[in-house]
Write a protein that holds these residues in place. Structure first.
Motif, PDB file in Angstrom:
ATOM      1  N   GLY A 164       1.084  -1.020   0.189  1.00  0.00           N
ATOM      2  CA  GLY A 164      -0.296  -0.510   0.012  1.00  0.00           C
ATOM      3  C   GLY A 164       0.315   1.234   0.001  1.00  0.00           C
ATOM      4  N   ALA A 165       2.037   1.486   0.259  1.00  0.00           N
ATOM      5  CA  ALA A 165       2.782   2.380   0.794  1.00  0.00           C
ATOM      6  C   ALA A 165       3.074   2.490  -0.362  1.00  0.00           C
ATOM      7  N   LEU A 166       4.242   1.730  -1.027  1.00  0.00           N
ATOM      8  CA  LEU A 166       4.515   1.391  -2.581  1.00  0.00           C
ATOM      9  C   LEU A 166       3.643   1.878  -3.196  1.00  0.00           C
ATOM     10  N   VAL A 167       2.758   1.865  -4.033  1.00  0.00           N
ATOM     11  CA  VAL A 167       1.545   1.933  -3.845  1.00  0.00           C
ATOM     12  C   VAL A 167       1.296   3.526  -4.055  1.00  0.00           C
ATOM     13  N   TRP A 168       0.840   3.835  -2.991  1.00  0.00           N
ATOM     14  CA  TRP A 168       1.219   5.146  -2.725  1.00  0.00           C
ATOM     15  C   TRP A 168       2.305   6.219  -3.459  1.00  0.00           C
ATOM     16  N   ALA A 169       3.405   6.094  -3.066  1.00  0.00           N
ATOM     17  CA  ALA A 169       4.336   6.862  -3.815  1.00  0.00           C
ATOM     18  C   ALA A 169       4.606   6.720  -4.816  1.00  0.00           C
ATOM     19  N   THR A 170       4.316   5.375  -5.611  1.00  0.00           N
ATOM     20  CA  THR A 170       4.664   5.758  -7.287  1.00  0.00           C
ATOM     21  C   THR A 170       3.405   4.814  -7.948  1.00  0.00           C
ATOM     22  N   ALA A 171       2.316   5.366  -7.892  1.00  0.00           N
ATOM     23  CA  ALA A 171       0.788   5.075  -7.790  1.00  0.00           C
ATOM     24  C   ALA A 171       0.924   3.889  -9.084  1.00  0.00           C
ATOM     25  N   SER A 172       1.662   2.898  -8.745  1.00  0.00           N
ATOM     26  CA  SER A 172       1.676   1.208 -10.153  1.00  0.00           C
ATOM     27  C   SER A 172       1.237   0.694  -9.334  1.00  0.00           C
ATOM     28  N   VAL A 173       0.651  -0.344 -10.564  1.00  0.00           N
ATOM     29  CA  VAL A 173       0.089  -1.932 -10.068  1.00  0.00           C
ATOM     30  C   VAL A 173       0.444  -2.791  -9.640  1.00  0.00           C
ATOM     31  N   TRP A 174       2.021  -2.586  -9.586  1.00  0.00           N
ATOM     32  CA  TRP A 174       3.268  -3.673  -9.719  1.00  0.00           C
ATOM     33  C   TRP A 174       3.520  -3.782  -8.049  1.00  0.00           C
ATOM     34  N   PRO A 175       3.536  -2.559  -7.144  1.00  0.00           N
ATOM     35  CA  PRO A 175       4.006  -3.377  -5.846  1.00  0.00           C
ATOM     36  C   PRO A 175       2.637  -4.537  -5.567  1.00  0.00           C
ATOM     37  N   ASP A 176       1.092  -3.730  -5.981  1.00  0.00           N
ATOM     38  CA  ASP A 176       0.295  -4.852  -5.347  1.00  0.00           C
ATOM     39  C   ASP A 176       0.651  -6.285  -6.053  1.00  0.00           C
ATOM     40  N   VAL A 177       0.349  -6.194  -6.919  1.00  0.00           N
ATOM     41  CA  VAL A 177       1.048  -7.374  -7.650  1.00  0.00           C
ATOM     42  C   VAL A 177       2.435  -8.712  -7.172  1.00  0.00           C
ATOM     43  N   LEU A 178       2.962  -8.176  -7.471  1.00  0.00           N
ATOM     44  CA  LEU A 178       4.408  -8.413  -6.634  1.00  0.00           C
ATOM     45  C   LEU A 178       3.707  -8.507  -5.017  1.00  0.00           C
ATOM     46  N   VAL A 179       2.719  -8.088  -4.192  1.00  0.00           N
ATOM     47  CA  VAL A 179       2.938  -8.959  -3.013  1.00  0.00           C
ATOM     48  C   VAL A 179       1.939  -9.784  -3.295  1.00  0.00           C
ATOM     49  N   GLY A 180       0.859  -9.421  -3.382  1.00  0.00           N
ATOM     50  CA  GLY A 180       0.244 -10.847  -4.185  1.00  0.00           C
ATOM     51  C   GLY A 180       0.766 -11.427  -4.349  1.00  0.00           C
ATOM     52  N   SER A 181       1.559 -11.678  -4.773  1.00  0.00           N
ATOM     53  CA  SER A 181       2.033 -12.932  -6.127  1.00  0.00           C
ATOM     54  C   SER A 181       3.147 -13.678  -4.322  1.00  0.00           C
ATOM     55  N   ALA A 182       4.004 -12.565  -3.526  1.00  0.00           N
ATOM     56  CA  ALA A 182       4.901 -13.590  -2.672  1.00  0.00           C
ATOM     57  C   ALA A 182       3.910 -14.310  -2.031  1.00  0.00           C
ATOM     58  N   ILE A 183       2.406 -13.408  -1.307  1.00  0.00           N
ATOM     59  CA  ILE A 183       2.151 -13.865  -0.168  1.00  0.00           C
ATOM     60  C   ILE A 183       1.206 -15.452  -1.025  1.00  0.00           C
ATOM     61  N   ALA A 184       1.434 -15.592  -2.343  1.00  0.00           N
ATOM     62  CA  ALA A 184       0.556 -16.573  -2.902  1.00  0.00           C
ATOM     63  C   ALA A 184       1.626 -17.634  -3.201  1.00  0.00           C
ATOM     64  N   VAL A 185       2.891 -17.546  -3.055  1.00  0.00           N
ATOM     65  CA  VAL A 185       4.069 -18.154  -2.904  1.00  0.00           C
ATOM     66  C   VAL A 185       4.631 -19.184  -1.331  1.00  0.00           C
ATOM     67  N   LEU A 186       3.717 -18.052  -0.785  1.00  0.00           N
ATOM     68  CA  LEU A 186       4.073 -18.275   0.679  1.00  0.00           C
ATOM     69  C   LEU A 186       3.452 -19.515   0.745  1.00  0.00           C
ATOM     70  N   PHE A 187       2.323 -19.354   0.353  1.00  0.00           N
ATOM     71  CA  PHE A 187       0.589 -19.917   0.648  1.00  0.00           C
ATOM     72  C   PHE A 187       1.670 -21.589  -0.027  1.00  0.00           C
TER      73      PHE A 187
END
Length: 215
Positions: A164-187
């Motif tokens: 959320g902080a990175l999306v706020w700072a960059t206005a990019s979708v990629w921090p959300d995508v990358l963190v979501g993917s990292a959570i999935a890999v952890l699962f």
């Protein structure tokens, strides 16, 4: 004396099961409430990371429900329950990876403030759950798998806040995508670990059965 010892062991076992049951009902309720909260916020904010974390909450709610069902069951039943939990974790990991891939292809930046605020609430809720579960994590494979699920949640919640902080700072979708993917890999990684542990415990329980030599 032998009968007395057996009686004391049974009383202690019932007391432990009663404590586990109260604790599991509490963490189940916390996770069910947080699933509804995060899923709704994820849809409104358009956040893959929040949706991933909400699915984790739903998975944990199912996990704790299974743990309650097998509290008074045999070690084999507890190992089977842990195996189901591992399968759930693998399944949700796959779903989140699919969502992340779609978001990377056609998504837009989510609402960062919602990600950070809801992620913070989820983090506090999961810290409370982990504290409750920690004292029981060495009881058996059933409780340990529940503890592992709760521990993973802390990483997922922290990731949502950082994204959320990175999306706020960059206005990019990629921090959300990358963190979501990292959570999935952890699962997926944790799911495989739980499945391996459950398989080993299931075999061990079979060897300890009185009739195992004649089976």
């Amino acid at each position: 004396m032998a009968g007395c010892c057996c009686n004391e062991h049974e009383i202690a076992s019932r007391g432990l099961q009663a404590r586990q049951k109260r604790m599991l009902w509490l963490v189940l309720t916390i996770n069910a409430v947080m699933f509804v909260t995060e899923f709704t916020a994820g849809l409104i904010a358009g956040s893959t990371a929040l949706l991933a974390d909400s699915l984790d909450m739903l998975g944990d709610t199912m996990v704790y429900s299974l743990s309650l069902l097998v509290l008074a069951r045999s070690p084999r039943w507890k190992a089977l329950s842990a195996g189901v939990k591992g399968t759930i974790m693998l399944g949700f990991g796959g779903l989140v990876l699919i969502e992340a891939a779609y978001k990377a292809y056609a998504g837009s930046a989510p609402v960062s403030v919602a990600m950070m605020s809801v992620g913070a609430v989820a983090l506090v809720a999961n810290i409370a759950c982990l504290i409750l579960l920690t004292r029981h994590r060495e009881d058996d494979v059933n409780m340990r798998s529940a503890w592992i699920c709760s521990r993973n949640d802390l990483f997922a919640n922290s990731g949502v806040i950082i994204a959320g902080a990175l999306v706020w700072a960059t206005a990019s979708v990629w921090p959300d995508v990358l963190v979501g993917s990292a959570i999935a890999v952890l699962f997926v990684s944790s799911g495989w670990g739980v499945l391996r542990d459950a398989r080993a415990r299931y075999r061990q329980a079979g060897q300890l059965r009185p009739d195992s030599s004649t089976a």
